[in-house]
Design a protein around this motif. Structure first.
Motif, PDB file in Angstrom:
ATOM      1  N   PRO A   1       0.810  -1.226   0.000  1.00 23.28           N
ATOM      2  CA  PRO A   1       0.000   0.000   0.000  1.00 23.28           C
ATOM      3  C   PRO A   1       0.841   1.272   0.000  1.00 23.28           C
ATOM      4  O   PRO A   1       0.501   2.239  -0.697  1.00 23.28           O
ATOM      5  CB  PRO A   1      -0.825  -0.137   1.282  1.00 23.28           C
ATOM      6  CG  PRO A   1      -0.975  -1.614   1.461  1.00 23.28           C
ATOM      7  CD  PRO A   1       0.347  -2.188   1.019  1.00 23.28           C
ATOM      8  N   ALA A   2       1.926   1.290   0.753  1.00 21.44           N
ATOM      9  CA  ALA A   2       2.776   2.486   0.783  1.00 21.44           C
ATOM     10  C   ALA A   2       3.416   2.732  -0.577  1.00 21.44           C
ATOM     11  O   ALA A   2       3.492   3.876  -1.040  1.00 21.44           O
ATOM     12  CB  ALA A   2       3.846   2.336   1.857  1.00 21.44           C
ATOM     13  N   GLN A   3       3.873   1.674  -1.226  1.00 29.79           N
ATOM     14  CA  GLN A   3       4.444   1.821  -2.562  1.00 29.79           C
ATOM     15  C   GLN A   3       3.377   2.254  -3.565  1.00 29.79           C
ATOM     16  O   GLN A   3       3.642   3.061  -4.460  1.00 29.79           O
ATOM     17  CB  GLN A   3       5.076   0.503  -3.008  1.00 29.79           C
ATOM     18  CG  GLN A   3       6.330   0.108  -2.248  1.00 29.79           C
ATOM     19  CD  GLN A   3       6.779  -1.305  -2.581  1.00 29.79           C
ATOM     20  OE1 GLN A   3       5.964  -2.185  -2.904  1.00 29.79           O
ATOM     21  NE2 GLN A   3       8.082  -1.550  -2.491  1.00 29.79           N
ATOM     22  N   ALA A   4       2.174   1.728  -3.409  1.00 28.46           N
ATOM     23  CA  ALA A   4       1.088   2.092  -4.317  1.00 28.46           C
ATOM     24  C   ALA A   4       0.788   3.579  -4.242  1.00 28.46           C
ATOM     25  O   ALA A   4       0.537   4.233  -5.264  1.00 28.46           O
ATOM     26  CB  ALA A   4      -0.159   1.276  -3.991  1.00 28.46           C
ATOM     27  N   ALA A   5       0.817   4.135  -3.043  1.00 25.35           N
ATOM     28  CA  ALA A   5       0.528   5.561  -2.878  1.00 25.35           C
ATOM     29  C   ALA A   5       1.543   6.432  -3.599  1.00 25.35           C
ATOM     30  O   ALA A   5       1.231   7.552  -4.013  1.00 25.35           O
ATOM     31  CB  ALA A   5       0.493   5.909  -1.393  1.00 25.35           C
ATOM     32  N   ASP A   6       2.756   5.930  -3.757  1.00 27.73           N
ATOM     33  CA  ASP A   6       3.814   6.692  -4.430  1.00 27.73           C
ATOM     34  C   ASP A   6       3.864   6.450  -5.934  1.00 27.73           C
ATOM     35  O   ASP A   6       4.638   7.102  -6.640  1.00 27.73           O
ATOM     36  CB  ASP A   6       5.186   6.344  -3.820  1.00 27.73           C
ATOM     37  CG  ASP A   6       5.340   6.883  -2.409  1.00 27.73           C
ATOM     38  OD1 ASP A   6       4.671   7.885  -2.091  1.00 27.73           O
ATOM     39  OD2 ASP A   6       6.119   6.296  -1.635  1.00 27.73           O
ATOM     40  N   HIS A   7       3.072   5.517  -6.436  1.00 33.69           N
ATOM     41  CA  HIS A   7       3.103   5.247  -7.868  1.00 33.69           C
ATOM     42  C   HIS A   7       2.590   6.483  -8.622  1.00 33.69           C
ATOM     43  O   HIS A   7       1.580   7.083  -8.231  1.00 33.69           O
ATOM     44  CB  HIS A   7       2.233   4.036  -8.210  1.00 33.69           C
ATOM     45  CG  HIS A   7       2.381   3.590  -9.628  1.00 33.69           C
ATOM     46  ND1 HIS A   7       1.678   4.175 -10.663  1.00 33.69           N
ATOM     47  CD2 HIS A   7       3.160   2.635 -10.192  1.00 33.69           C
ATOM     48  CE1 HIS A   7       1.999   3.589 -11.803  1.00 33.69           C
ATOM     49  NE2 HIS A   7       2.907   2.653 -11.545  1.00 33.69           N
ATOM     50  N   PRO A   8       3.279   6.895  -9.679  1.00 33.66           N
ATOM     51  CA  PRO A   8       2.903   8.140 -10.363  1.00 33.66           C
ATOM     52  C   PRO A   8       1.436   8.214 -10.780  1.00 33.66           C
ATOM     53  O   PRO A   8       0.795   9.260 -10.644  1.00 33.66           O
ATOM     54  CB  PRO A   8       3.833   8.157 -11.583  1.00 33.66           C
ATOM     55  CG  PRO A   8       5.016   7.350 -11.172  1.00 33.66           C
ATOM     56  CD  PRO A   8       4.482   6.283 -10.270  1.00 33.66           C
ATOM     57  N   GLN A   9       0.896   7.101 -11.296  1.00 32.28           N
ATOM     58  CA  GLN A   9      -0.496   7.131 -11.748  1.00 32.28           C
ATOM     59  C   GLN A   9      -1.449   7.299 -10.576  1.00 32.28           C
ATOM     60  O   GLN A   9      -2.375   8.115 -10.606  1.00 32.28           O
ATOM     61  CB  GLN A   9      -0.837   5.851 -12.519  1.00 32.28           C
ATOM     62  CG  GLN A   9      -2.297   5.712 -12.906  1.00 32.28           C
ATOM     63  CD  GLN A   9      -2.790   6.825 -13.830  1.00 32.28           C
ATOM     64  OE1 GLN A   9      -2.005   7.425 -14.548  1.00 32.28           O
ATOM     65  NE2 GLN A   9      -4.085   7.087 -13.787  1.00 32.28           N
ATOM     66  N   LEU A  10      -1.238   6.516  -9.518  1.00 30.73           N
ATOM     67  CA  LEU A  10      -2.140   6.587  -8.364  1.00 30.73           C
ATOM     68  C   LEU A  10      -1.974   7.904  -7.613  1.00 30.73           C
ATOM     69  O   LEU A  10      -2.942   8.465  -7.096  1.00 30.73           O
ATOM     70  CB  LEU A  10      -1.886   5.400  -7.438  1.00 30.73           C
ATOM     71  CG  LEU A  10      -2.106   4.020  -8.077  1.00 30.73           C
ATOM     72  CD1 LEU A  10      -1.853   2.917  -7.063  1.00 30.73           C
ATOM     73  CD2 LEU A  10      -3.510   3.901  -8.649  1.00 30.73           C
ATOM     74  N   ALA A  11      -0.740   8.414  -7.568  1.00 30.84           N
ATOM     75  CA  ALA A  11      -0.506   9.707  -6.926  1.00 30.84           C
ATOM     76  C   ALA A  11      -1.188  10.829  -7.701  1.00 30.84           C
ATOM     77  O   ALA A  11      -1.769  11.758  -7.117  1.00 30.84           O
ATOM     78  CB  ALA A  11       0.993   9.969  -6.809  1.00 30.84           C
TER      79      ALA A  11
END
Length: 366
Positions: free
Chosen positions: A308-318
């Motif tokens: 989840p922490a990595q997902a929040a930093d993903h350019p698309q999701l961010a």
């Protein structure tokens, strides 16, 4: 951006009573609150003393009133709130709300415009109505975990609680909104009965479609729709279903011209194909493959499995703001975006009974 406001979003002005008790009903409250509804959770009075605040994504964005529903005064107060609500959501076993004195008949007599929502495992009727209904059992019984005949064990259950949240809570949100829309013309409320089993069966529509088309195979059995471990122990998710995506997958892995490449359309060749793809992914770490498959052109629908922490930093999701920080904790944001009536960042989960005096005074003025 202002945070945690009541009544900001497309459902501003809609009052929802959520009777605490089950995860699916809590998720219904979270979704409706994320759309701007004024969600008030009815907690047990006994839960109020000594309860500490926690960063709870299933409790955020609403207020809490503590009532003793086993007392005449508690039931009377609940009925006063019901008389002023637009929506009631409860997840009790069948018959419990009736025994408490807040069942549909009583509630709709007090408030004929009320949308009375009931979420349960197997529904309000039928021989299984009183049985326990955890996610795995519901998915198994509705056919959602079955694989193609003769392929062996059923597929692993998804970690996102497909029947509880997708088939149960989200189906119930849809039904509540439909009932509110119908009420706008009829002026009348109604009872909305959502069973996790009904919703899970509906969510599994694609499983039935696979079975009904001759020659189809369950995608989750296929080596081009699965996970592969990399050299660093992390995993890549491969969803190269269409021939174009599959060709790009082979190209990025350097296997496009491999001699004796197994036929992807022949299930008898799948073990050999799976082994070939697994060996290719194991040769490099996940950072390498993430970069390879993120390159422009040649989309293969291959992505890393993120935390989840990595997902929040993903350019698309961010860029979409898919995660927000609530009460110091990273949580998923409300999912849909509205251009005229955007919802706000949800407020933190309340303490049980934290807003009892405030809500009773506020709702009593209407």
């Amino acid at each position: 951006m202002r945070k945690g406001l009541i009544g900001v979003g497309p459902l501003a002005g809609v009052r929802v009573l959520e009777f605490a008790g089950s995860a699916p009903t809590a998720f219904v409250g979270t979704v409706l609150a994320g759309l701007g509804a004024d969600v008030v959770r009815i907690d047990r009075a006994a839960a109020a003393p000594g309860a500490g605040r926690v960063a709870d994504p299933l409790g955020r964005g609403r207020r809490s009133v503590a009532l003793d529903l086993k007392s005449e005064q508690g039931v009377a107060t609940a009925l006063d709130l019901i008389a002023r609500a637009d929506v009631l959501v409860e997840g009790f076993r069948p018959g419990v709300s009736e025994r408490l004195g807040i069942g549909p008949k009583t509630a709709l007599e007090r408030n004929p415009r009320l949308v009375y929502g009931r979420v349960s495992g197997w529904g309000q009727d039928g021989a299984w109505a009183d049985r326990a209904a955890h996610d795995l059992a519901v998915l198994a019984l509705t056919g959602a975990l079955d694989t193609d005949p003769g392929t062996g064990a059923p597929v692993p259950p998804p970690s996102a609680y497909l029947s509880s949240f997708a088939g149960g809570a989200m189906a119930h949100v849809q039904a509540v909104l439909a009932a509110l829309y119908e009420r706008s013309s009829s002026g009348r409320g109604q009872v909305v009965d959502t069973a996790l089993s009904d919703g899970a069966a509906l969510v599994a529509t694609l499983v039935h479609q696979w079975r009904d088309v001759p020659g189809n195979h369950t995608v989750t059995d296929a080596p081009y729709y699965t996970f592969y471990a990399c050299a660093d122990g992390r995993h890549m998710a491969v969803a190269a279903i269409e021939p174009r995506l599959y060709r790009n997958l082979l190209d990025r892995l350097g296997l496009l011209d491999a001699p004796g490449l197994p036929d992807r359309d022949d299930p008898a060749s799948w073990p050999a194909l799976r082994a070939l793809l697994a060996a290719a992914f194991r040769a490099r770490d996940s950072a390498h493959w993430t970069q390879v498959f993120a390159q422009a052109g040649g989309d293969a629908c291959v992505v890393p499995v993120l935390t989840p922490a990595q997902a929040a930093d993903h350019p698309q999701l961010a860029a979409r703001g898919a995660f927000v920080t609530v009460d110091g904790a990273l949580q998923p944001a409300p999912a849909s975006r509205f251009d005229r009536t955007p919802a706000d960042v949800p407020g933190p989960a309340p303490l049980p009974g934290e807003h009892t005096a405030q809500v009773l005074a506020e709702w009593a003025t209407d």
